[in-house]
Design an enzyme around this catalytic site. Structure first.
Site, PDB file in Angstrom:
ATOM      1  N   GLU A 123       0.843  -1.203   0.000  1.00 55.40           N
ATOM      2  CA  GLU A 123       0.000   0.000   0.000  1.00 55.40           C
ATOM      3  C   GLU A 123       0.874   1.248   0.000  1.00 55.40           C
ATOM      4  O   GLU A 123       2.006   1.232   0.476  1.00 55.40           O
ATOM      5  CB  GLU A 123      -0.941  -0.018   1.207  1.00 55.40           C
ATOM      6  CG  GLU A 123      -0.272  -0.185   2.563  1.00 55.40           C
ATOM      7  CD  GLU A 123       0.309   1.098   3.124  1.00 55.40           C
ATOM      8  OE1 GLU A 123      -0.121   2.172   2.688  1.00 55.40           O
ATOM      9  OE2 GLU A 123       1.189   1.016   3.992  1.00 55.40           O
ATOM     10  N   PHE A 124       0.306   2.329  -0.555  1.00 52.93           N
ATOM     11  CA  PHE A 124       0.996   3.619  -0.591  1.00 52.93           C
ATOM     12  C   PHE A 124       0.031   4.706  -0.103  1.00 52.93           C
ATOM     13  O   PHE A 124      -0.180   5.719  -0.766  1.00 52.93           O
ATOM     14  CB  PHE A 124       1.491   3.923  -2.004  1.00 52.93           C
ATOM     15  CG  PHE A 124       2.477   2.912  -2.525  1.00 52.93           C
ATOM     16  CD1 PHE A 124       3.820   2.987  -2.211  1.00 52.93           C
ATOM     17  CD2 PHE A 124       2.048   1.865  -3.327  1.00 52.93           C
ATOM     18  CE1 PHE A 124       4.724   2.053  -2.685  1.00 52.93           C
ATOM     19  CE2 PHE A 124       2.942   0.920  -3.807  1.00 52.93           C
ATOM     20  CZ  PHE A 124       4.287   1.015  -3.485  1.00 52.93           C
ATOM     21  N   ASN A 145       9.570   4.447   0.371  1.00 49.40           N
ATOM     22  CA  ASN A 145       9.544   5.153   1.651  1.00 49.40           C
ATOM     23  C   ASN A 145      10.930   5.649   2.060  1.00 49.40           C
ATOM     24  O   ASN A 145      11.075   6.734   2.625  1.00 49.40           O
ATOM     25  CB  ASN A 145       8.954   4.252   2.733  1.00 49.40           C
ATOM     26  CG  ASN A 145       7.430   4.229   2.695  1.00 49.40           C
ATOM     27  OD1 ASN A 145       6.822   4.960   1.931  1.00 49.40           O
ATOM     28  ND2 ASN A 145       6.826   3.381   3.499  1.00 49.40           N
ATOM     29  N   CYS A 154       5.044   4.568   9.170  1.00 48.67           N
ATOM     30  CA  CYS A 154       5.747   3.972   8.021  1.00 48.67           C
ATOM     31  C   CYS A 154       7.230   4.308   7.957  1.00 48.67           C
ATOM     32  O   CYS A 154       8.077   3.421   8.036  1.00 48.67           O
ATOM     33  CB  CYS A 154       5.070   4.402   6.719  1.00 48.67           C
ATOM     34  SG  CYS A 154       3.404   3.736   6.514  1.00 48.67           S
ATOM     35  N   ALA A 174      11.027  21.514   5.401  1.00 52.16           N
ATOM     36  CA  ALA A 174      11.852  21.345   6.600  1.00 52.16           C
ATOM     37  C   ALA A 174      10.985  21.343   7.849  1.00 52.16           C
ATOM     38  O   ALA A 174       9.966  22.031   7.924  1.00 52.16           O
ATOM     39  CB  ALA A 174      12.879  22.470   6.677  1.00 52.16           C
TER      40      ALA A 174
END
Length: 439
Positions: free
Chosen positions: A151-152, A211, A263, A255
């Site tokens: 999954e994303f 990721n 994740c 930032a």
């Protein structure tokens, strides 16, 4: 198609519900009886915008159900997804696959014929082969196929990500498995969503590599922000200047106090551990992990500095606790490092988060829990903005200033403009930008 989704955590509940929205018949399974009872009663155990309405609609239509009876769900399904947790294992950073393998054993024992078993959980490369071997060992009398379908989903926009994904990654070994997975995702063909068909090993590694790359972008811009502060540059200008390069892209160049959540931290650690296991170390990702963990620990120092070098006897108002907005997820949130460090430095911490308060109360001690943002900063010597919830983007700054003991703000998400904060009379510091109103 008939689908069993084992695990009703974030991935399982969202994925199962969205598959039911596609028109498939889905049963979500969990061994936590209280969670299933809550779901059957219409209560959603996680906060994800729009999920409650989607669940209710598909339960009413009969496309979505919930049960603790794994065996019956498996017998009624053609495709069984494994969507259980894979937390970091204590000591070595490897993904703990014990929940995955236990679910696979139960699936094997319950099946009464061919099943396609799909790992939806994030698992290290090589897990699919182990799942296949375990199925064969447990039930040598039955045929199984195994697939990987990572999954994303981004917390806070998971439904949109599932319904309109950049891509769908499917790792299979047989034509039958590929055809079943293609049928499951057929509704996305109308939107011409790219379906990336690969081997199981490639699909498993794609998830971790994606990721790790995004975590690297975050860490890179955070370290550039530190340099900006030393030389008087503005990290937001830097991010825009490099992000407009199509080879780099603008996303994940914001930032802040470091990445957290369910994740990136565990997946980068697991990828590092897998690479070391296969004697192909990823030194770049190792440094990303180390840099990010150190950064979260350093954030409290910024607050201490803004307060004049000491927090003894002072009050800090903390705005935001979850690792990102639009979720109640506190897993590895920067606040879990920042708040205890402020308390150890002698501060009284007053904190507020729109959705994360229940979980934060369980994880953080000695905190005064506020009713809203203005209550959090009441009597504060310094305010620190940790999570960029929308309601913190448009604060009544005059009201904030009037409520505070001293108008000092540390903005760890660069929500406000330094010159505007200075004009409002605040001593204001942020990430990778020149401070304002401090002299």
């Amino acid at each position: 198609m008939r689908v069993a989704m084992i695990g009703t955590g974030y991935v399982g509940l969202v994925s199962g519900t969205c598959f039911s929205e596609f028109g498939h018949s889905v049963v979500c399974v969990d061994n936590d009886r209280s969670k299933i009872e809550r779901l059957l009663g219409g209560e959603i155990p996680i906060y994800e915008p729009g999920l409650d309405d989607l669940v209710a609609r598909n339960v009413r239509s009969g496309h979505l159900g919930f049960t603790t009876d794994l065996a019956q769900a498996v017998r009624d399904a053609e495709v069984v997804f494994i969507a259980v947790g894979t937390p970091s294992r204590r000591g070595d950073g490897h993904a703990d696959l014990s929940y995955v393998f236990e679910a696979v054993r139960q699936v094997a024992m319950a099946a009464d014929g061919y099943r396609l078993v799909v790992t939806k959980s994030t698992v290290p490369v090589g897990t699919g082969a182990k799942v296949k071997a375990l199925l064969a060992e447990t039930r040598p009398d039955l045929p199984f196929d195994v697939a990987s379908n990572p999954e994303f989903l981004r917390e806070g926009s998971a439904i949109e990500d599932f319904m309109r994904p950049d891509r769908v990654v499917v790792g299979t070994e047989t034509a039958r498995a590929r055809e079943l997975m293609t049928e499951l995702y057929r509704p996305l063909f109308l939107a011409e969503t790219p379906i990336v068909h690969t081997t199981i090993e490639s699909a498993e590694l794609i998830k971790y590599a994606a990721n790790a790359f995004l975590a690297t972008k975050i860490t890179f811009i955070n370290e550039v922000a530190d340099l900006c502060e030393k030389v008087g540059a503005n990290v937001q200008d830097i991010a825009r200047g490099i992000g407009l390069d199509g080879r780099i892209g603008r996303k994940f160049l914001h930032a802040g106090p470091g990445f957290g959540g369910s994740c990136f931290p565990k997946d980068t650690r697991a990828l590092v551990s897998s690479a070391q296991e296969y004697n192909a170390p990823l030194s770049l990702v190792e440094q990303v992990v180390a840099s990010n963990e150190a950064r979260k620990r350093r954030m409290a120092d910024r607050v201490i500095a803004a307060a004049g070098g000491s927090l003894a006897g002072k009050t800090v108002g903390v705005l935001g606790l979850t690792f990102k907005p639009n979720t109640d997820d506190m897993r590895e949130a920067p606040s879990l490092d920042i708040v205890p460090a402020l308390i150890r430095a002698g501060a009284t911490v007053r904190a507020y988060d729109p959705e994360g308060m229940a979980e934060a109360r369980r994880l953080l001690d000695r905190v005064v829990w506020a009713e809203d943002a203005y209550d959090a900063v009441t009597g504060a010597d310094v305010a620190v903005l940790v999570t960029e919830w929308n309601q913190f983007r448009a604060l009544d700054l005059d009201r904030v200033k009037a409520a505070m003991k001293a108008p000092v703000m540390v903005d760890l998400r660069n929500v406000y403009k330094p010159e505007e904060m200075a004009a409002r009379g605040f001593a204001y510091s942020s990430i990778g930008r020149p401070a304002a109103g401090l002299g």
